[in-house]
Scaffold this active site. Structure first.
Site, PDB file in Angstrom:
ATOM      1  N   ASP A  93       0.244 -15.914  -4.083  1.00  0.00           N
ATOM      2  CA  ASP A  93       1.385 -16.795  -3.857  1.00  0.00           C
ATOM      3  C   ASP A  93       0.882 -18.097  -3.253  1.00  0.00           C
ATOM      4  O   ASP A  93      -0.287 -18.228  -2.900  1.00  0.00           O
ATOM      5  CB  ASP A  93       2.449 -16.127  -2.995  1.00  0.00           C
ATOM      6  CG  ASP A  93       1.957 -15.774  -1.603  1.00  0.00           C
ATOM      7  OD1 ASP A  93       0.909 -16.291  -1.192  1.00  0.00           O
ATOM      8  OD2 ASP A  93       2.617 -14.974  -0.929  1.00  0.00           O
ATOM      9  N   GLY A  96       3.887 -20.973   0.593  1.00  0.00           N
ATOM     10  CA  GLY A  96       5.092 -21.676   1.019  1.00  0.00           C
ATOM     11  C   GLY A  96       6.061 -20.816   1.803  1.00  0.00           C
ATOM     12  O   GLY A  96       6.605 -21.253   2.819  1.00  0.00           O
ATOM     13  N   ASP A 147       6.161 -24.344  -3.341  1.00  0.00           N
ATOM     14  CA  ASP A 147       7.588 -24.650  -3.354  1.00  0.00           C
ATOM     15  C   ASP A 147       8.126 -24.506  -1.944  1.00  0.00           C
ATOM     16  O   ASP A 147       7.448 -23.988  -1.057  1.00  0.00           O
ATOM     17  CB  ASP A 147       8.343 -23.722  -4.306  1.00  0.00           C
ATOM     18  CG  ASP A 147       8.337 -22.274  -3.823  1.00  0.00           C
ATOM     19  OD1 ASP A 147       7.336 -21.863  -3.195  1.00  0.00           O
ATOM     20  OD2 ASP A 147       9.321 -21.552  -4.049  1.00  0.00           O
ATOM     21  N   GLN A 192      14.103 -22.236  -8.203  1.00  0.00           N
ATOM     22  CA  GLN A 192      14.874 -22.198  -6.959  1.00  0.00           C
ATOM     23  C   GLN A 192      16.332 -22.572  -7.256  1.00  0.00           C
ATOM     24  O   GLN A 192      16.725 -22.697  -8.403  1.00  0.00           O
ATOM     25  CB  GLN A 192      14.247 -23.128  -5.917  1.00  0.00           C
ATOM     26  CG  GLN A 192      12.912 -22.644  -5.376  1.00  0.00           C
ATOM     27  CD  GLN A 192      13.052 -21.434  -4.455  1.00  0.00           C
ATOM     28  OE1 GLN A 192      14.151 -20.956  -4.161  1.00  0.00           O
ATOM     29  NE2 GLN A 192      11.921 -20.909  -4.000  1.00  0.00           N
ATOM     30  N   GLY A 219      13.324 -17.483  -3.808  1.00  0.00           N
ATOM     31  CA  GLY A 219      14.499 -17.735  -2.988  1.00  0.00           C
ATOM     32  C   GLY A 219      15.518 -16.630  -2.987  1.00  0.00           C
ATOM     33  O   GLY A 219      16.676 -16.852  -2.599  1.00  0.00           O
ATOM     34  N   ASP A 269       6.700  -7.898  -6.696  1.00  0.00           N
ATOM     35  CA  ASP A 269       5.825  -7.566  -5.576  1.00  0.00           C
ATOM     36  C   ASP A 269       6.694  -7.315  -4.361  1.00  0.00           C
ATOM     37  O   ASP A 269       7.797  -7.850  -4.250  1.00  0.00           O
ATOM     38  CB  ASP A 269       4.849  -8.711  -5.264  1.00  0.00           C
ATOM     39  CG  ASP A 269       5.521  -9.808  -4.439  1.00  0.00           C
ATOM     40  OD1 ASP A 269       5.358  -9.817  -3.196  1.00  0.00           O
ATOM     41  OD2 ASP A 269       6.234 -10.645  -5.023  1.00  0.00           O
TER      42      ASP A 269
END
Length: 374
Positions: A93, A96, A147, A192, A219, A269
């Protein structure tokens, strides 16, 4: 010759899909669940045992590894694969989410996020370019754009502002990836827009204009609840391209996985299997069991006699109860191993059901049997 990243869709049953993601380090069967190796380890489980559960890919974490031991140090060891002994594909990842949830004294700007480490208070700056640089140093096969993961609840205005920033960062992430990554690596964009339909569609369509080989739905699982999450997926996945993998980030419980696969998601995940295992909770076909409960003291049955996993098959619930009551390290290790095995068996069962056009039946039977409170 290095194998390029690709996705092949094999079969659909309703919105549910089964296929394969091909990488230079192996094939990922979808729908796929990725065990989380936050700091270069899947907590309490050896990599050989993670592999034995049937996991095709694991997840690593940019935020944690950039702080300790640092991405540069991992690169000196030959990358995260050699450092951790995991031979299959690794997805990282962007860092963020952890910056927003763990770091101290965050300052968000157009450039990126300035923050202080939750470990020692040291100051760092994470930009789209630095995030990609770290992921390349780690040697990740699949990488994520940087992000902003907005909180929930959030106003439409604030969500839109966050979405637009993430789209600008998506373009910068892609540009940096083109300069730093190898031809065998892939970068996913992240959709998002919180729970707002028009924003989710805008995000998905804009990311496709930039162009990515895979798309993540971010999100969610941040407090909105399962019903709301499924509602968002209902109007988000149809906007995503059918010939690219779809990854729902940070999800989740078994019923979440079944419902999301039902809505066309390919990758997942979550820390839940190992986190639950460390706290005495075992996930089973009938739902979770709290092995610390006194009712298991004299239970001579294993967690799953039909499993090939030693942790599921060879130890009685009474013995596992004893390990937790005695504070023995083996208890969390065995339950974490069992939980990872159960999650992989669930994914395998869903892949088989989709391939045989009986996914609706499978989902209905699973929901009837699986009870989340035990």
């Amino acid at each position: 010759m290095t194998t390029p990243f690709s996705f092949s869709l094999h079969h659909t049953d309703g919105q549910a899909r089964t296929g394969e993601i091909t990488t230079s380090r192996g094939v990922i069967r979808t729908p796929a669940f990725m065990p989380v190796g936050t700091a270069g380890t899947v907590k309490a489980v050896q990599m050989r045992d993670v592999e034995a559960t049937g996991a095709d890919i694991i997840l690593g974490n940019t935020y944690h590894l950039m702080l300790r031991p640092t991405a540069e140090r991992v690169a000196k060891f030959g990358g995260l694969h050699k450092f951790s002994t995991w031979k299959g594909p690794i997805l990282t990842d962007s860092g963020g989410f952890q910056v927003m949830s763990l770091a101290q004294m965050r300052k968000l700007t157009e450039k990126g996020v300035e923050f202080r480490s939750h470990i020692d208070g040291s100051k760092h700056m994470l930009t789209p370019e630095r995030s990609i640089e770290i992921q390349c140093l780690l040697g990740a096969d699949i990488q994520m754009q940087l992000d902003e993961c907005p909180p929930f609840p959030i106003t439409e205005e604030a969500s839109l502002e966050s979405l637009e920033l993430s789209l600008r960062w998506a373009q910068r992430s892609k540009d940096a990836f083109a300069d730093m990554a190898g031809p065998h690596q892939a970068l996913y964009g992240i959709v998002q827009g919180s729970v707002f339909e028009d924003q989710r569609k805008r995000s998905a369509e804009s990311l496709q204009e930039i162009g990515f080989p895979g798309y993540s739905v971010g999100g969610l699982a941040v407090g909105e609840g399962r019903e709301q999450m499924f509602r968002v997926l209902d109007f988000t996945t149809p906007v995503l391209p059918k010939d690219k993998p779809r990854y729902l980030m940070g999800v989740g419980k078994p019923l979440d996985l079944v419902g999301a696969v039902e809505r066309g998601i390919d990758m997942f995940d979550c820390v839940l299997p190992t986190r639950s295992g460390r706290h005495g909770q075992a996930w089973t076909w009938d739902g979770p069991l709290n092995l610390k409960n006194a009712k298991f003291v004299d239970d001579e049955t294993p967690l799953d006699p039909d499993s090939d996993c030693p942790a599921s098959r060879d130890y009685t619930k009474g013995y596992l109860n004893h390990l937790f009551r005695a504070g023995e390290y083996l208890g969390p290790m065995l339950l974490s191993w069992h939980n990872l095995d159960f999650y992989q068996r669930l994914m395998a069962a869903m892949r088989a059901a989709i391939a045989e056009d009986r996914f609706a039946q499978f989902a209905a039977e699973f929901r009837a049997r699986h009870r989340e409170k035990s």
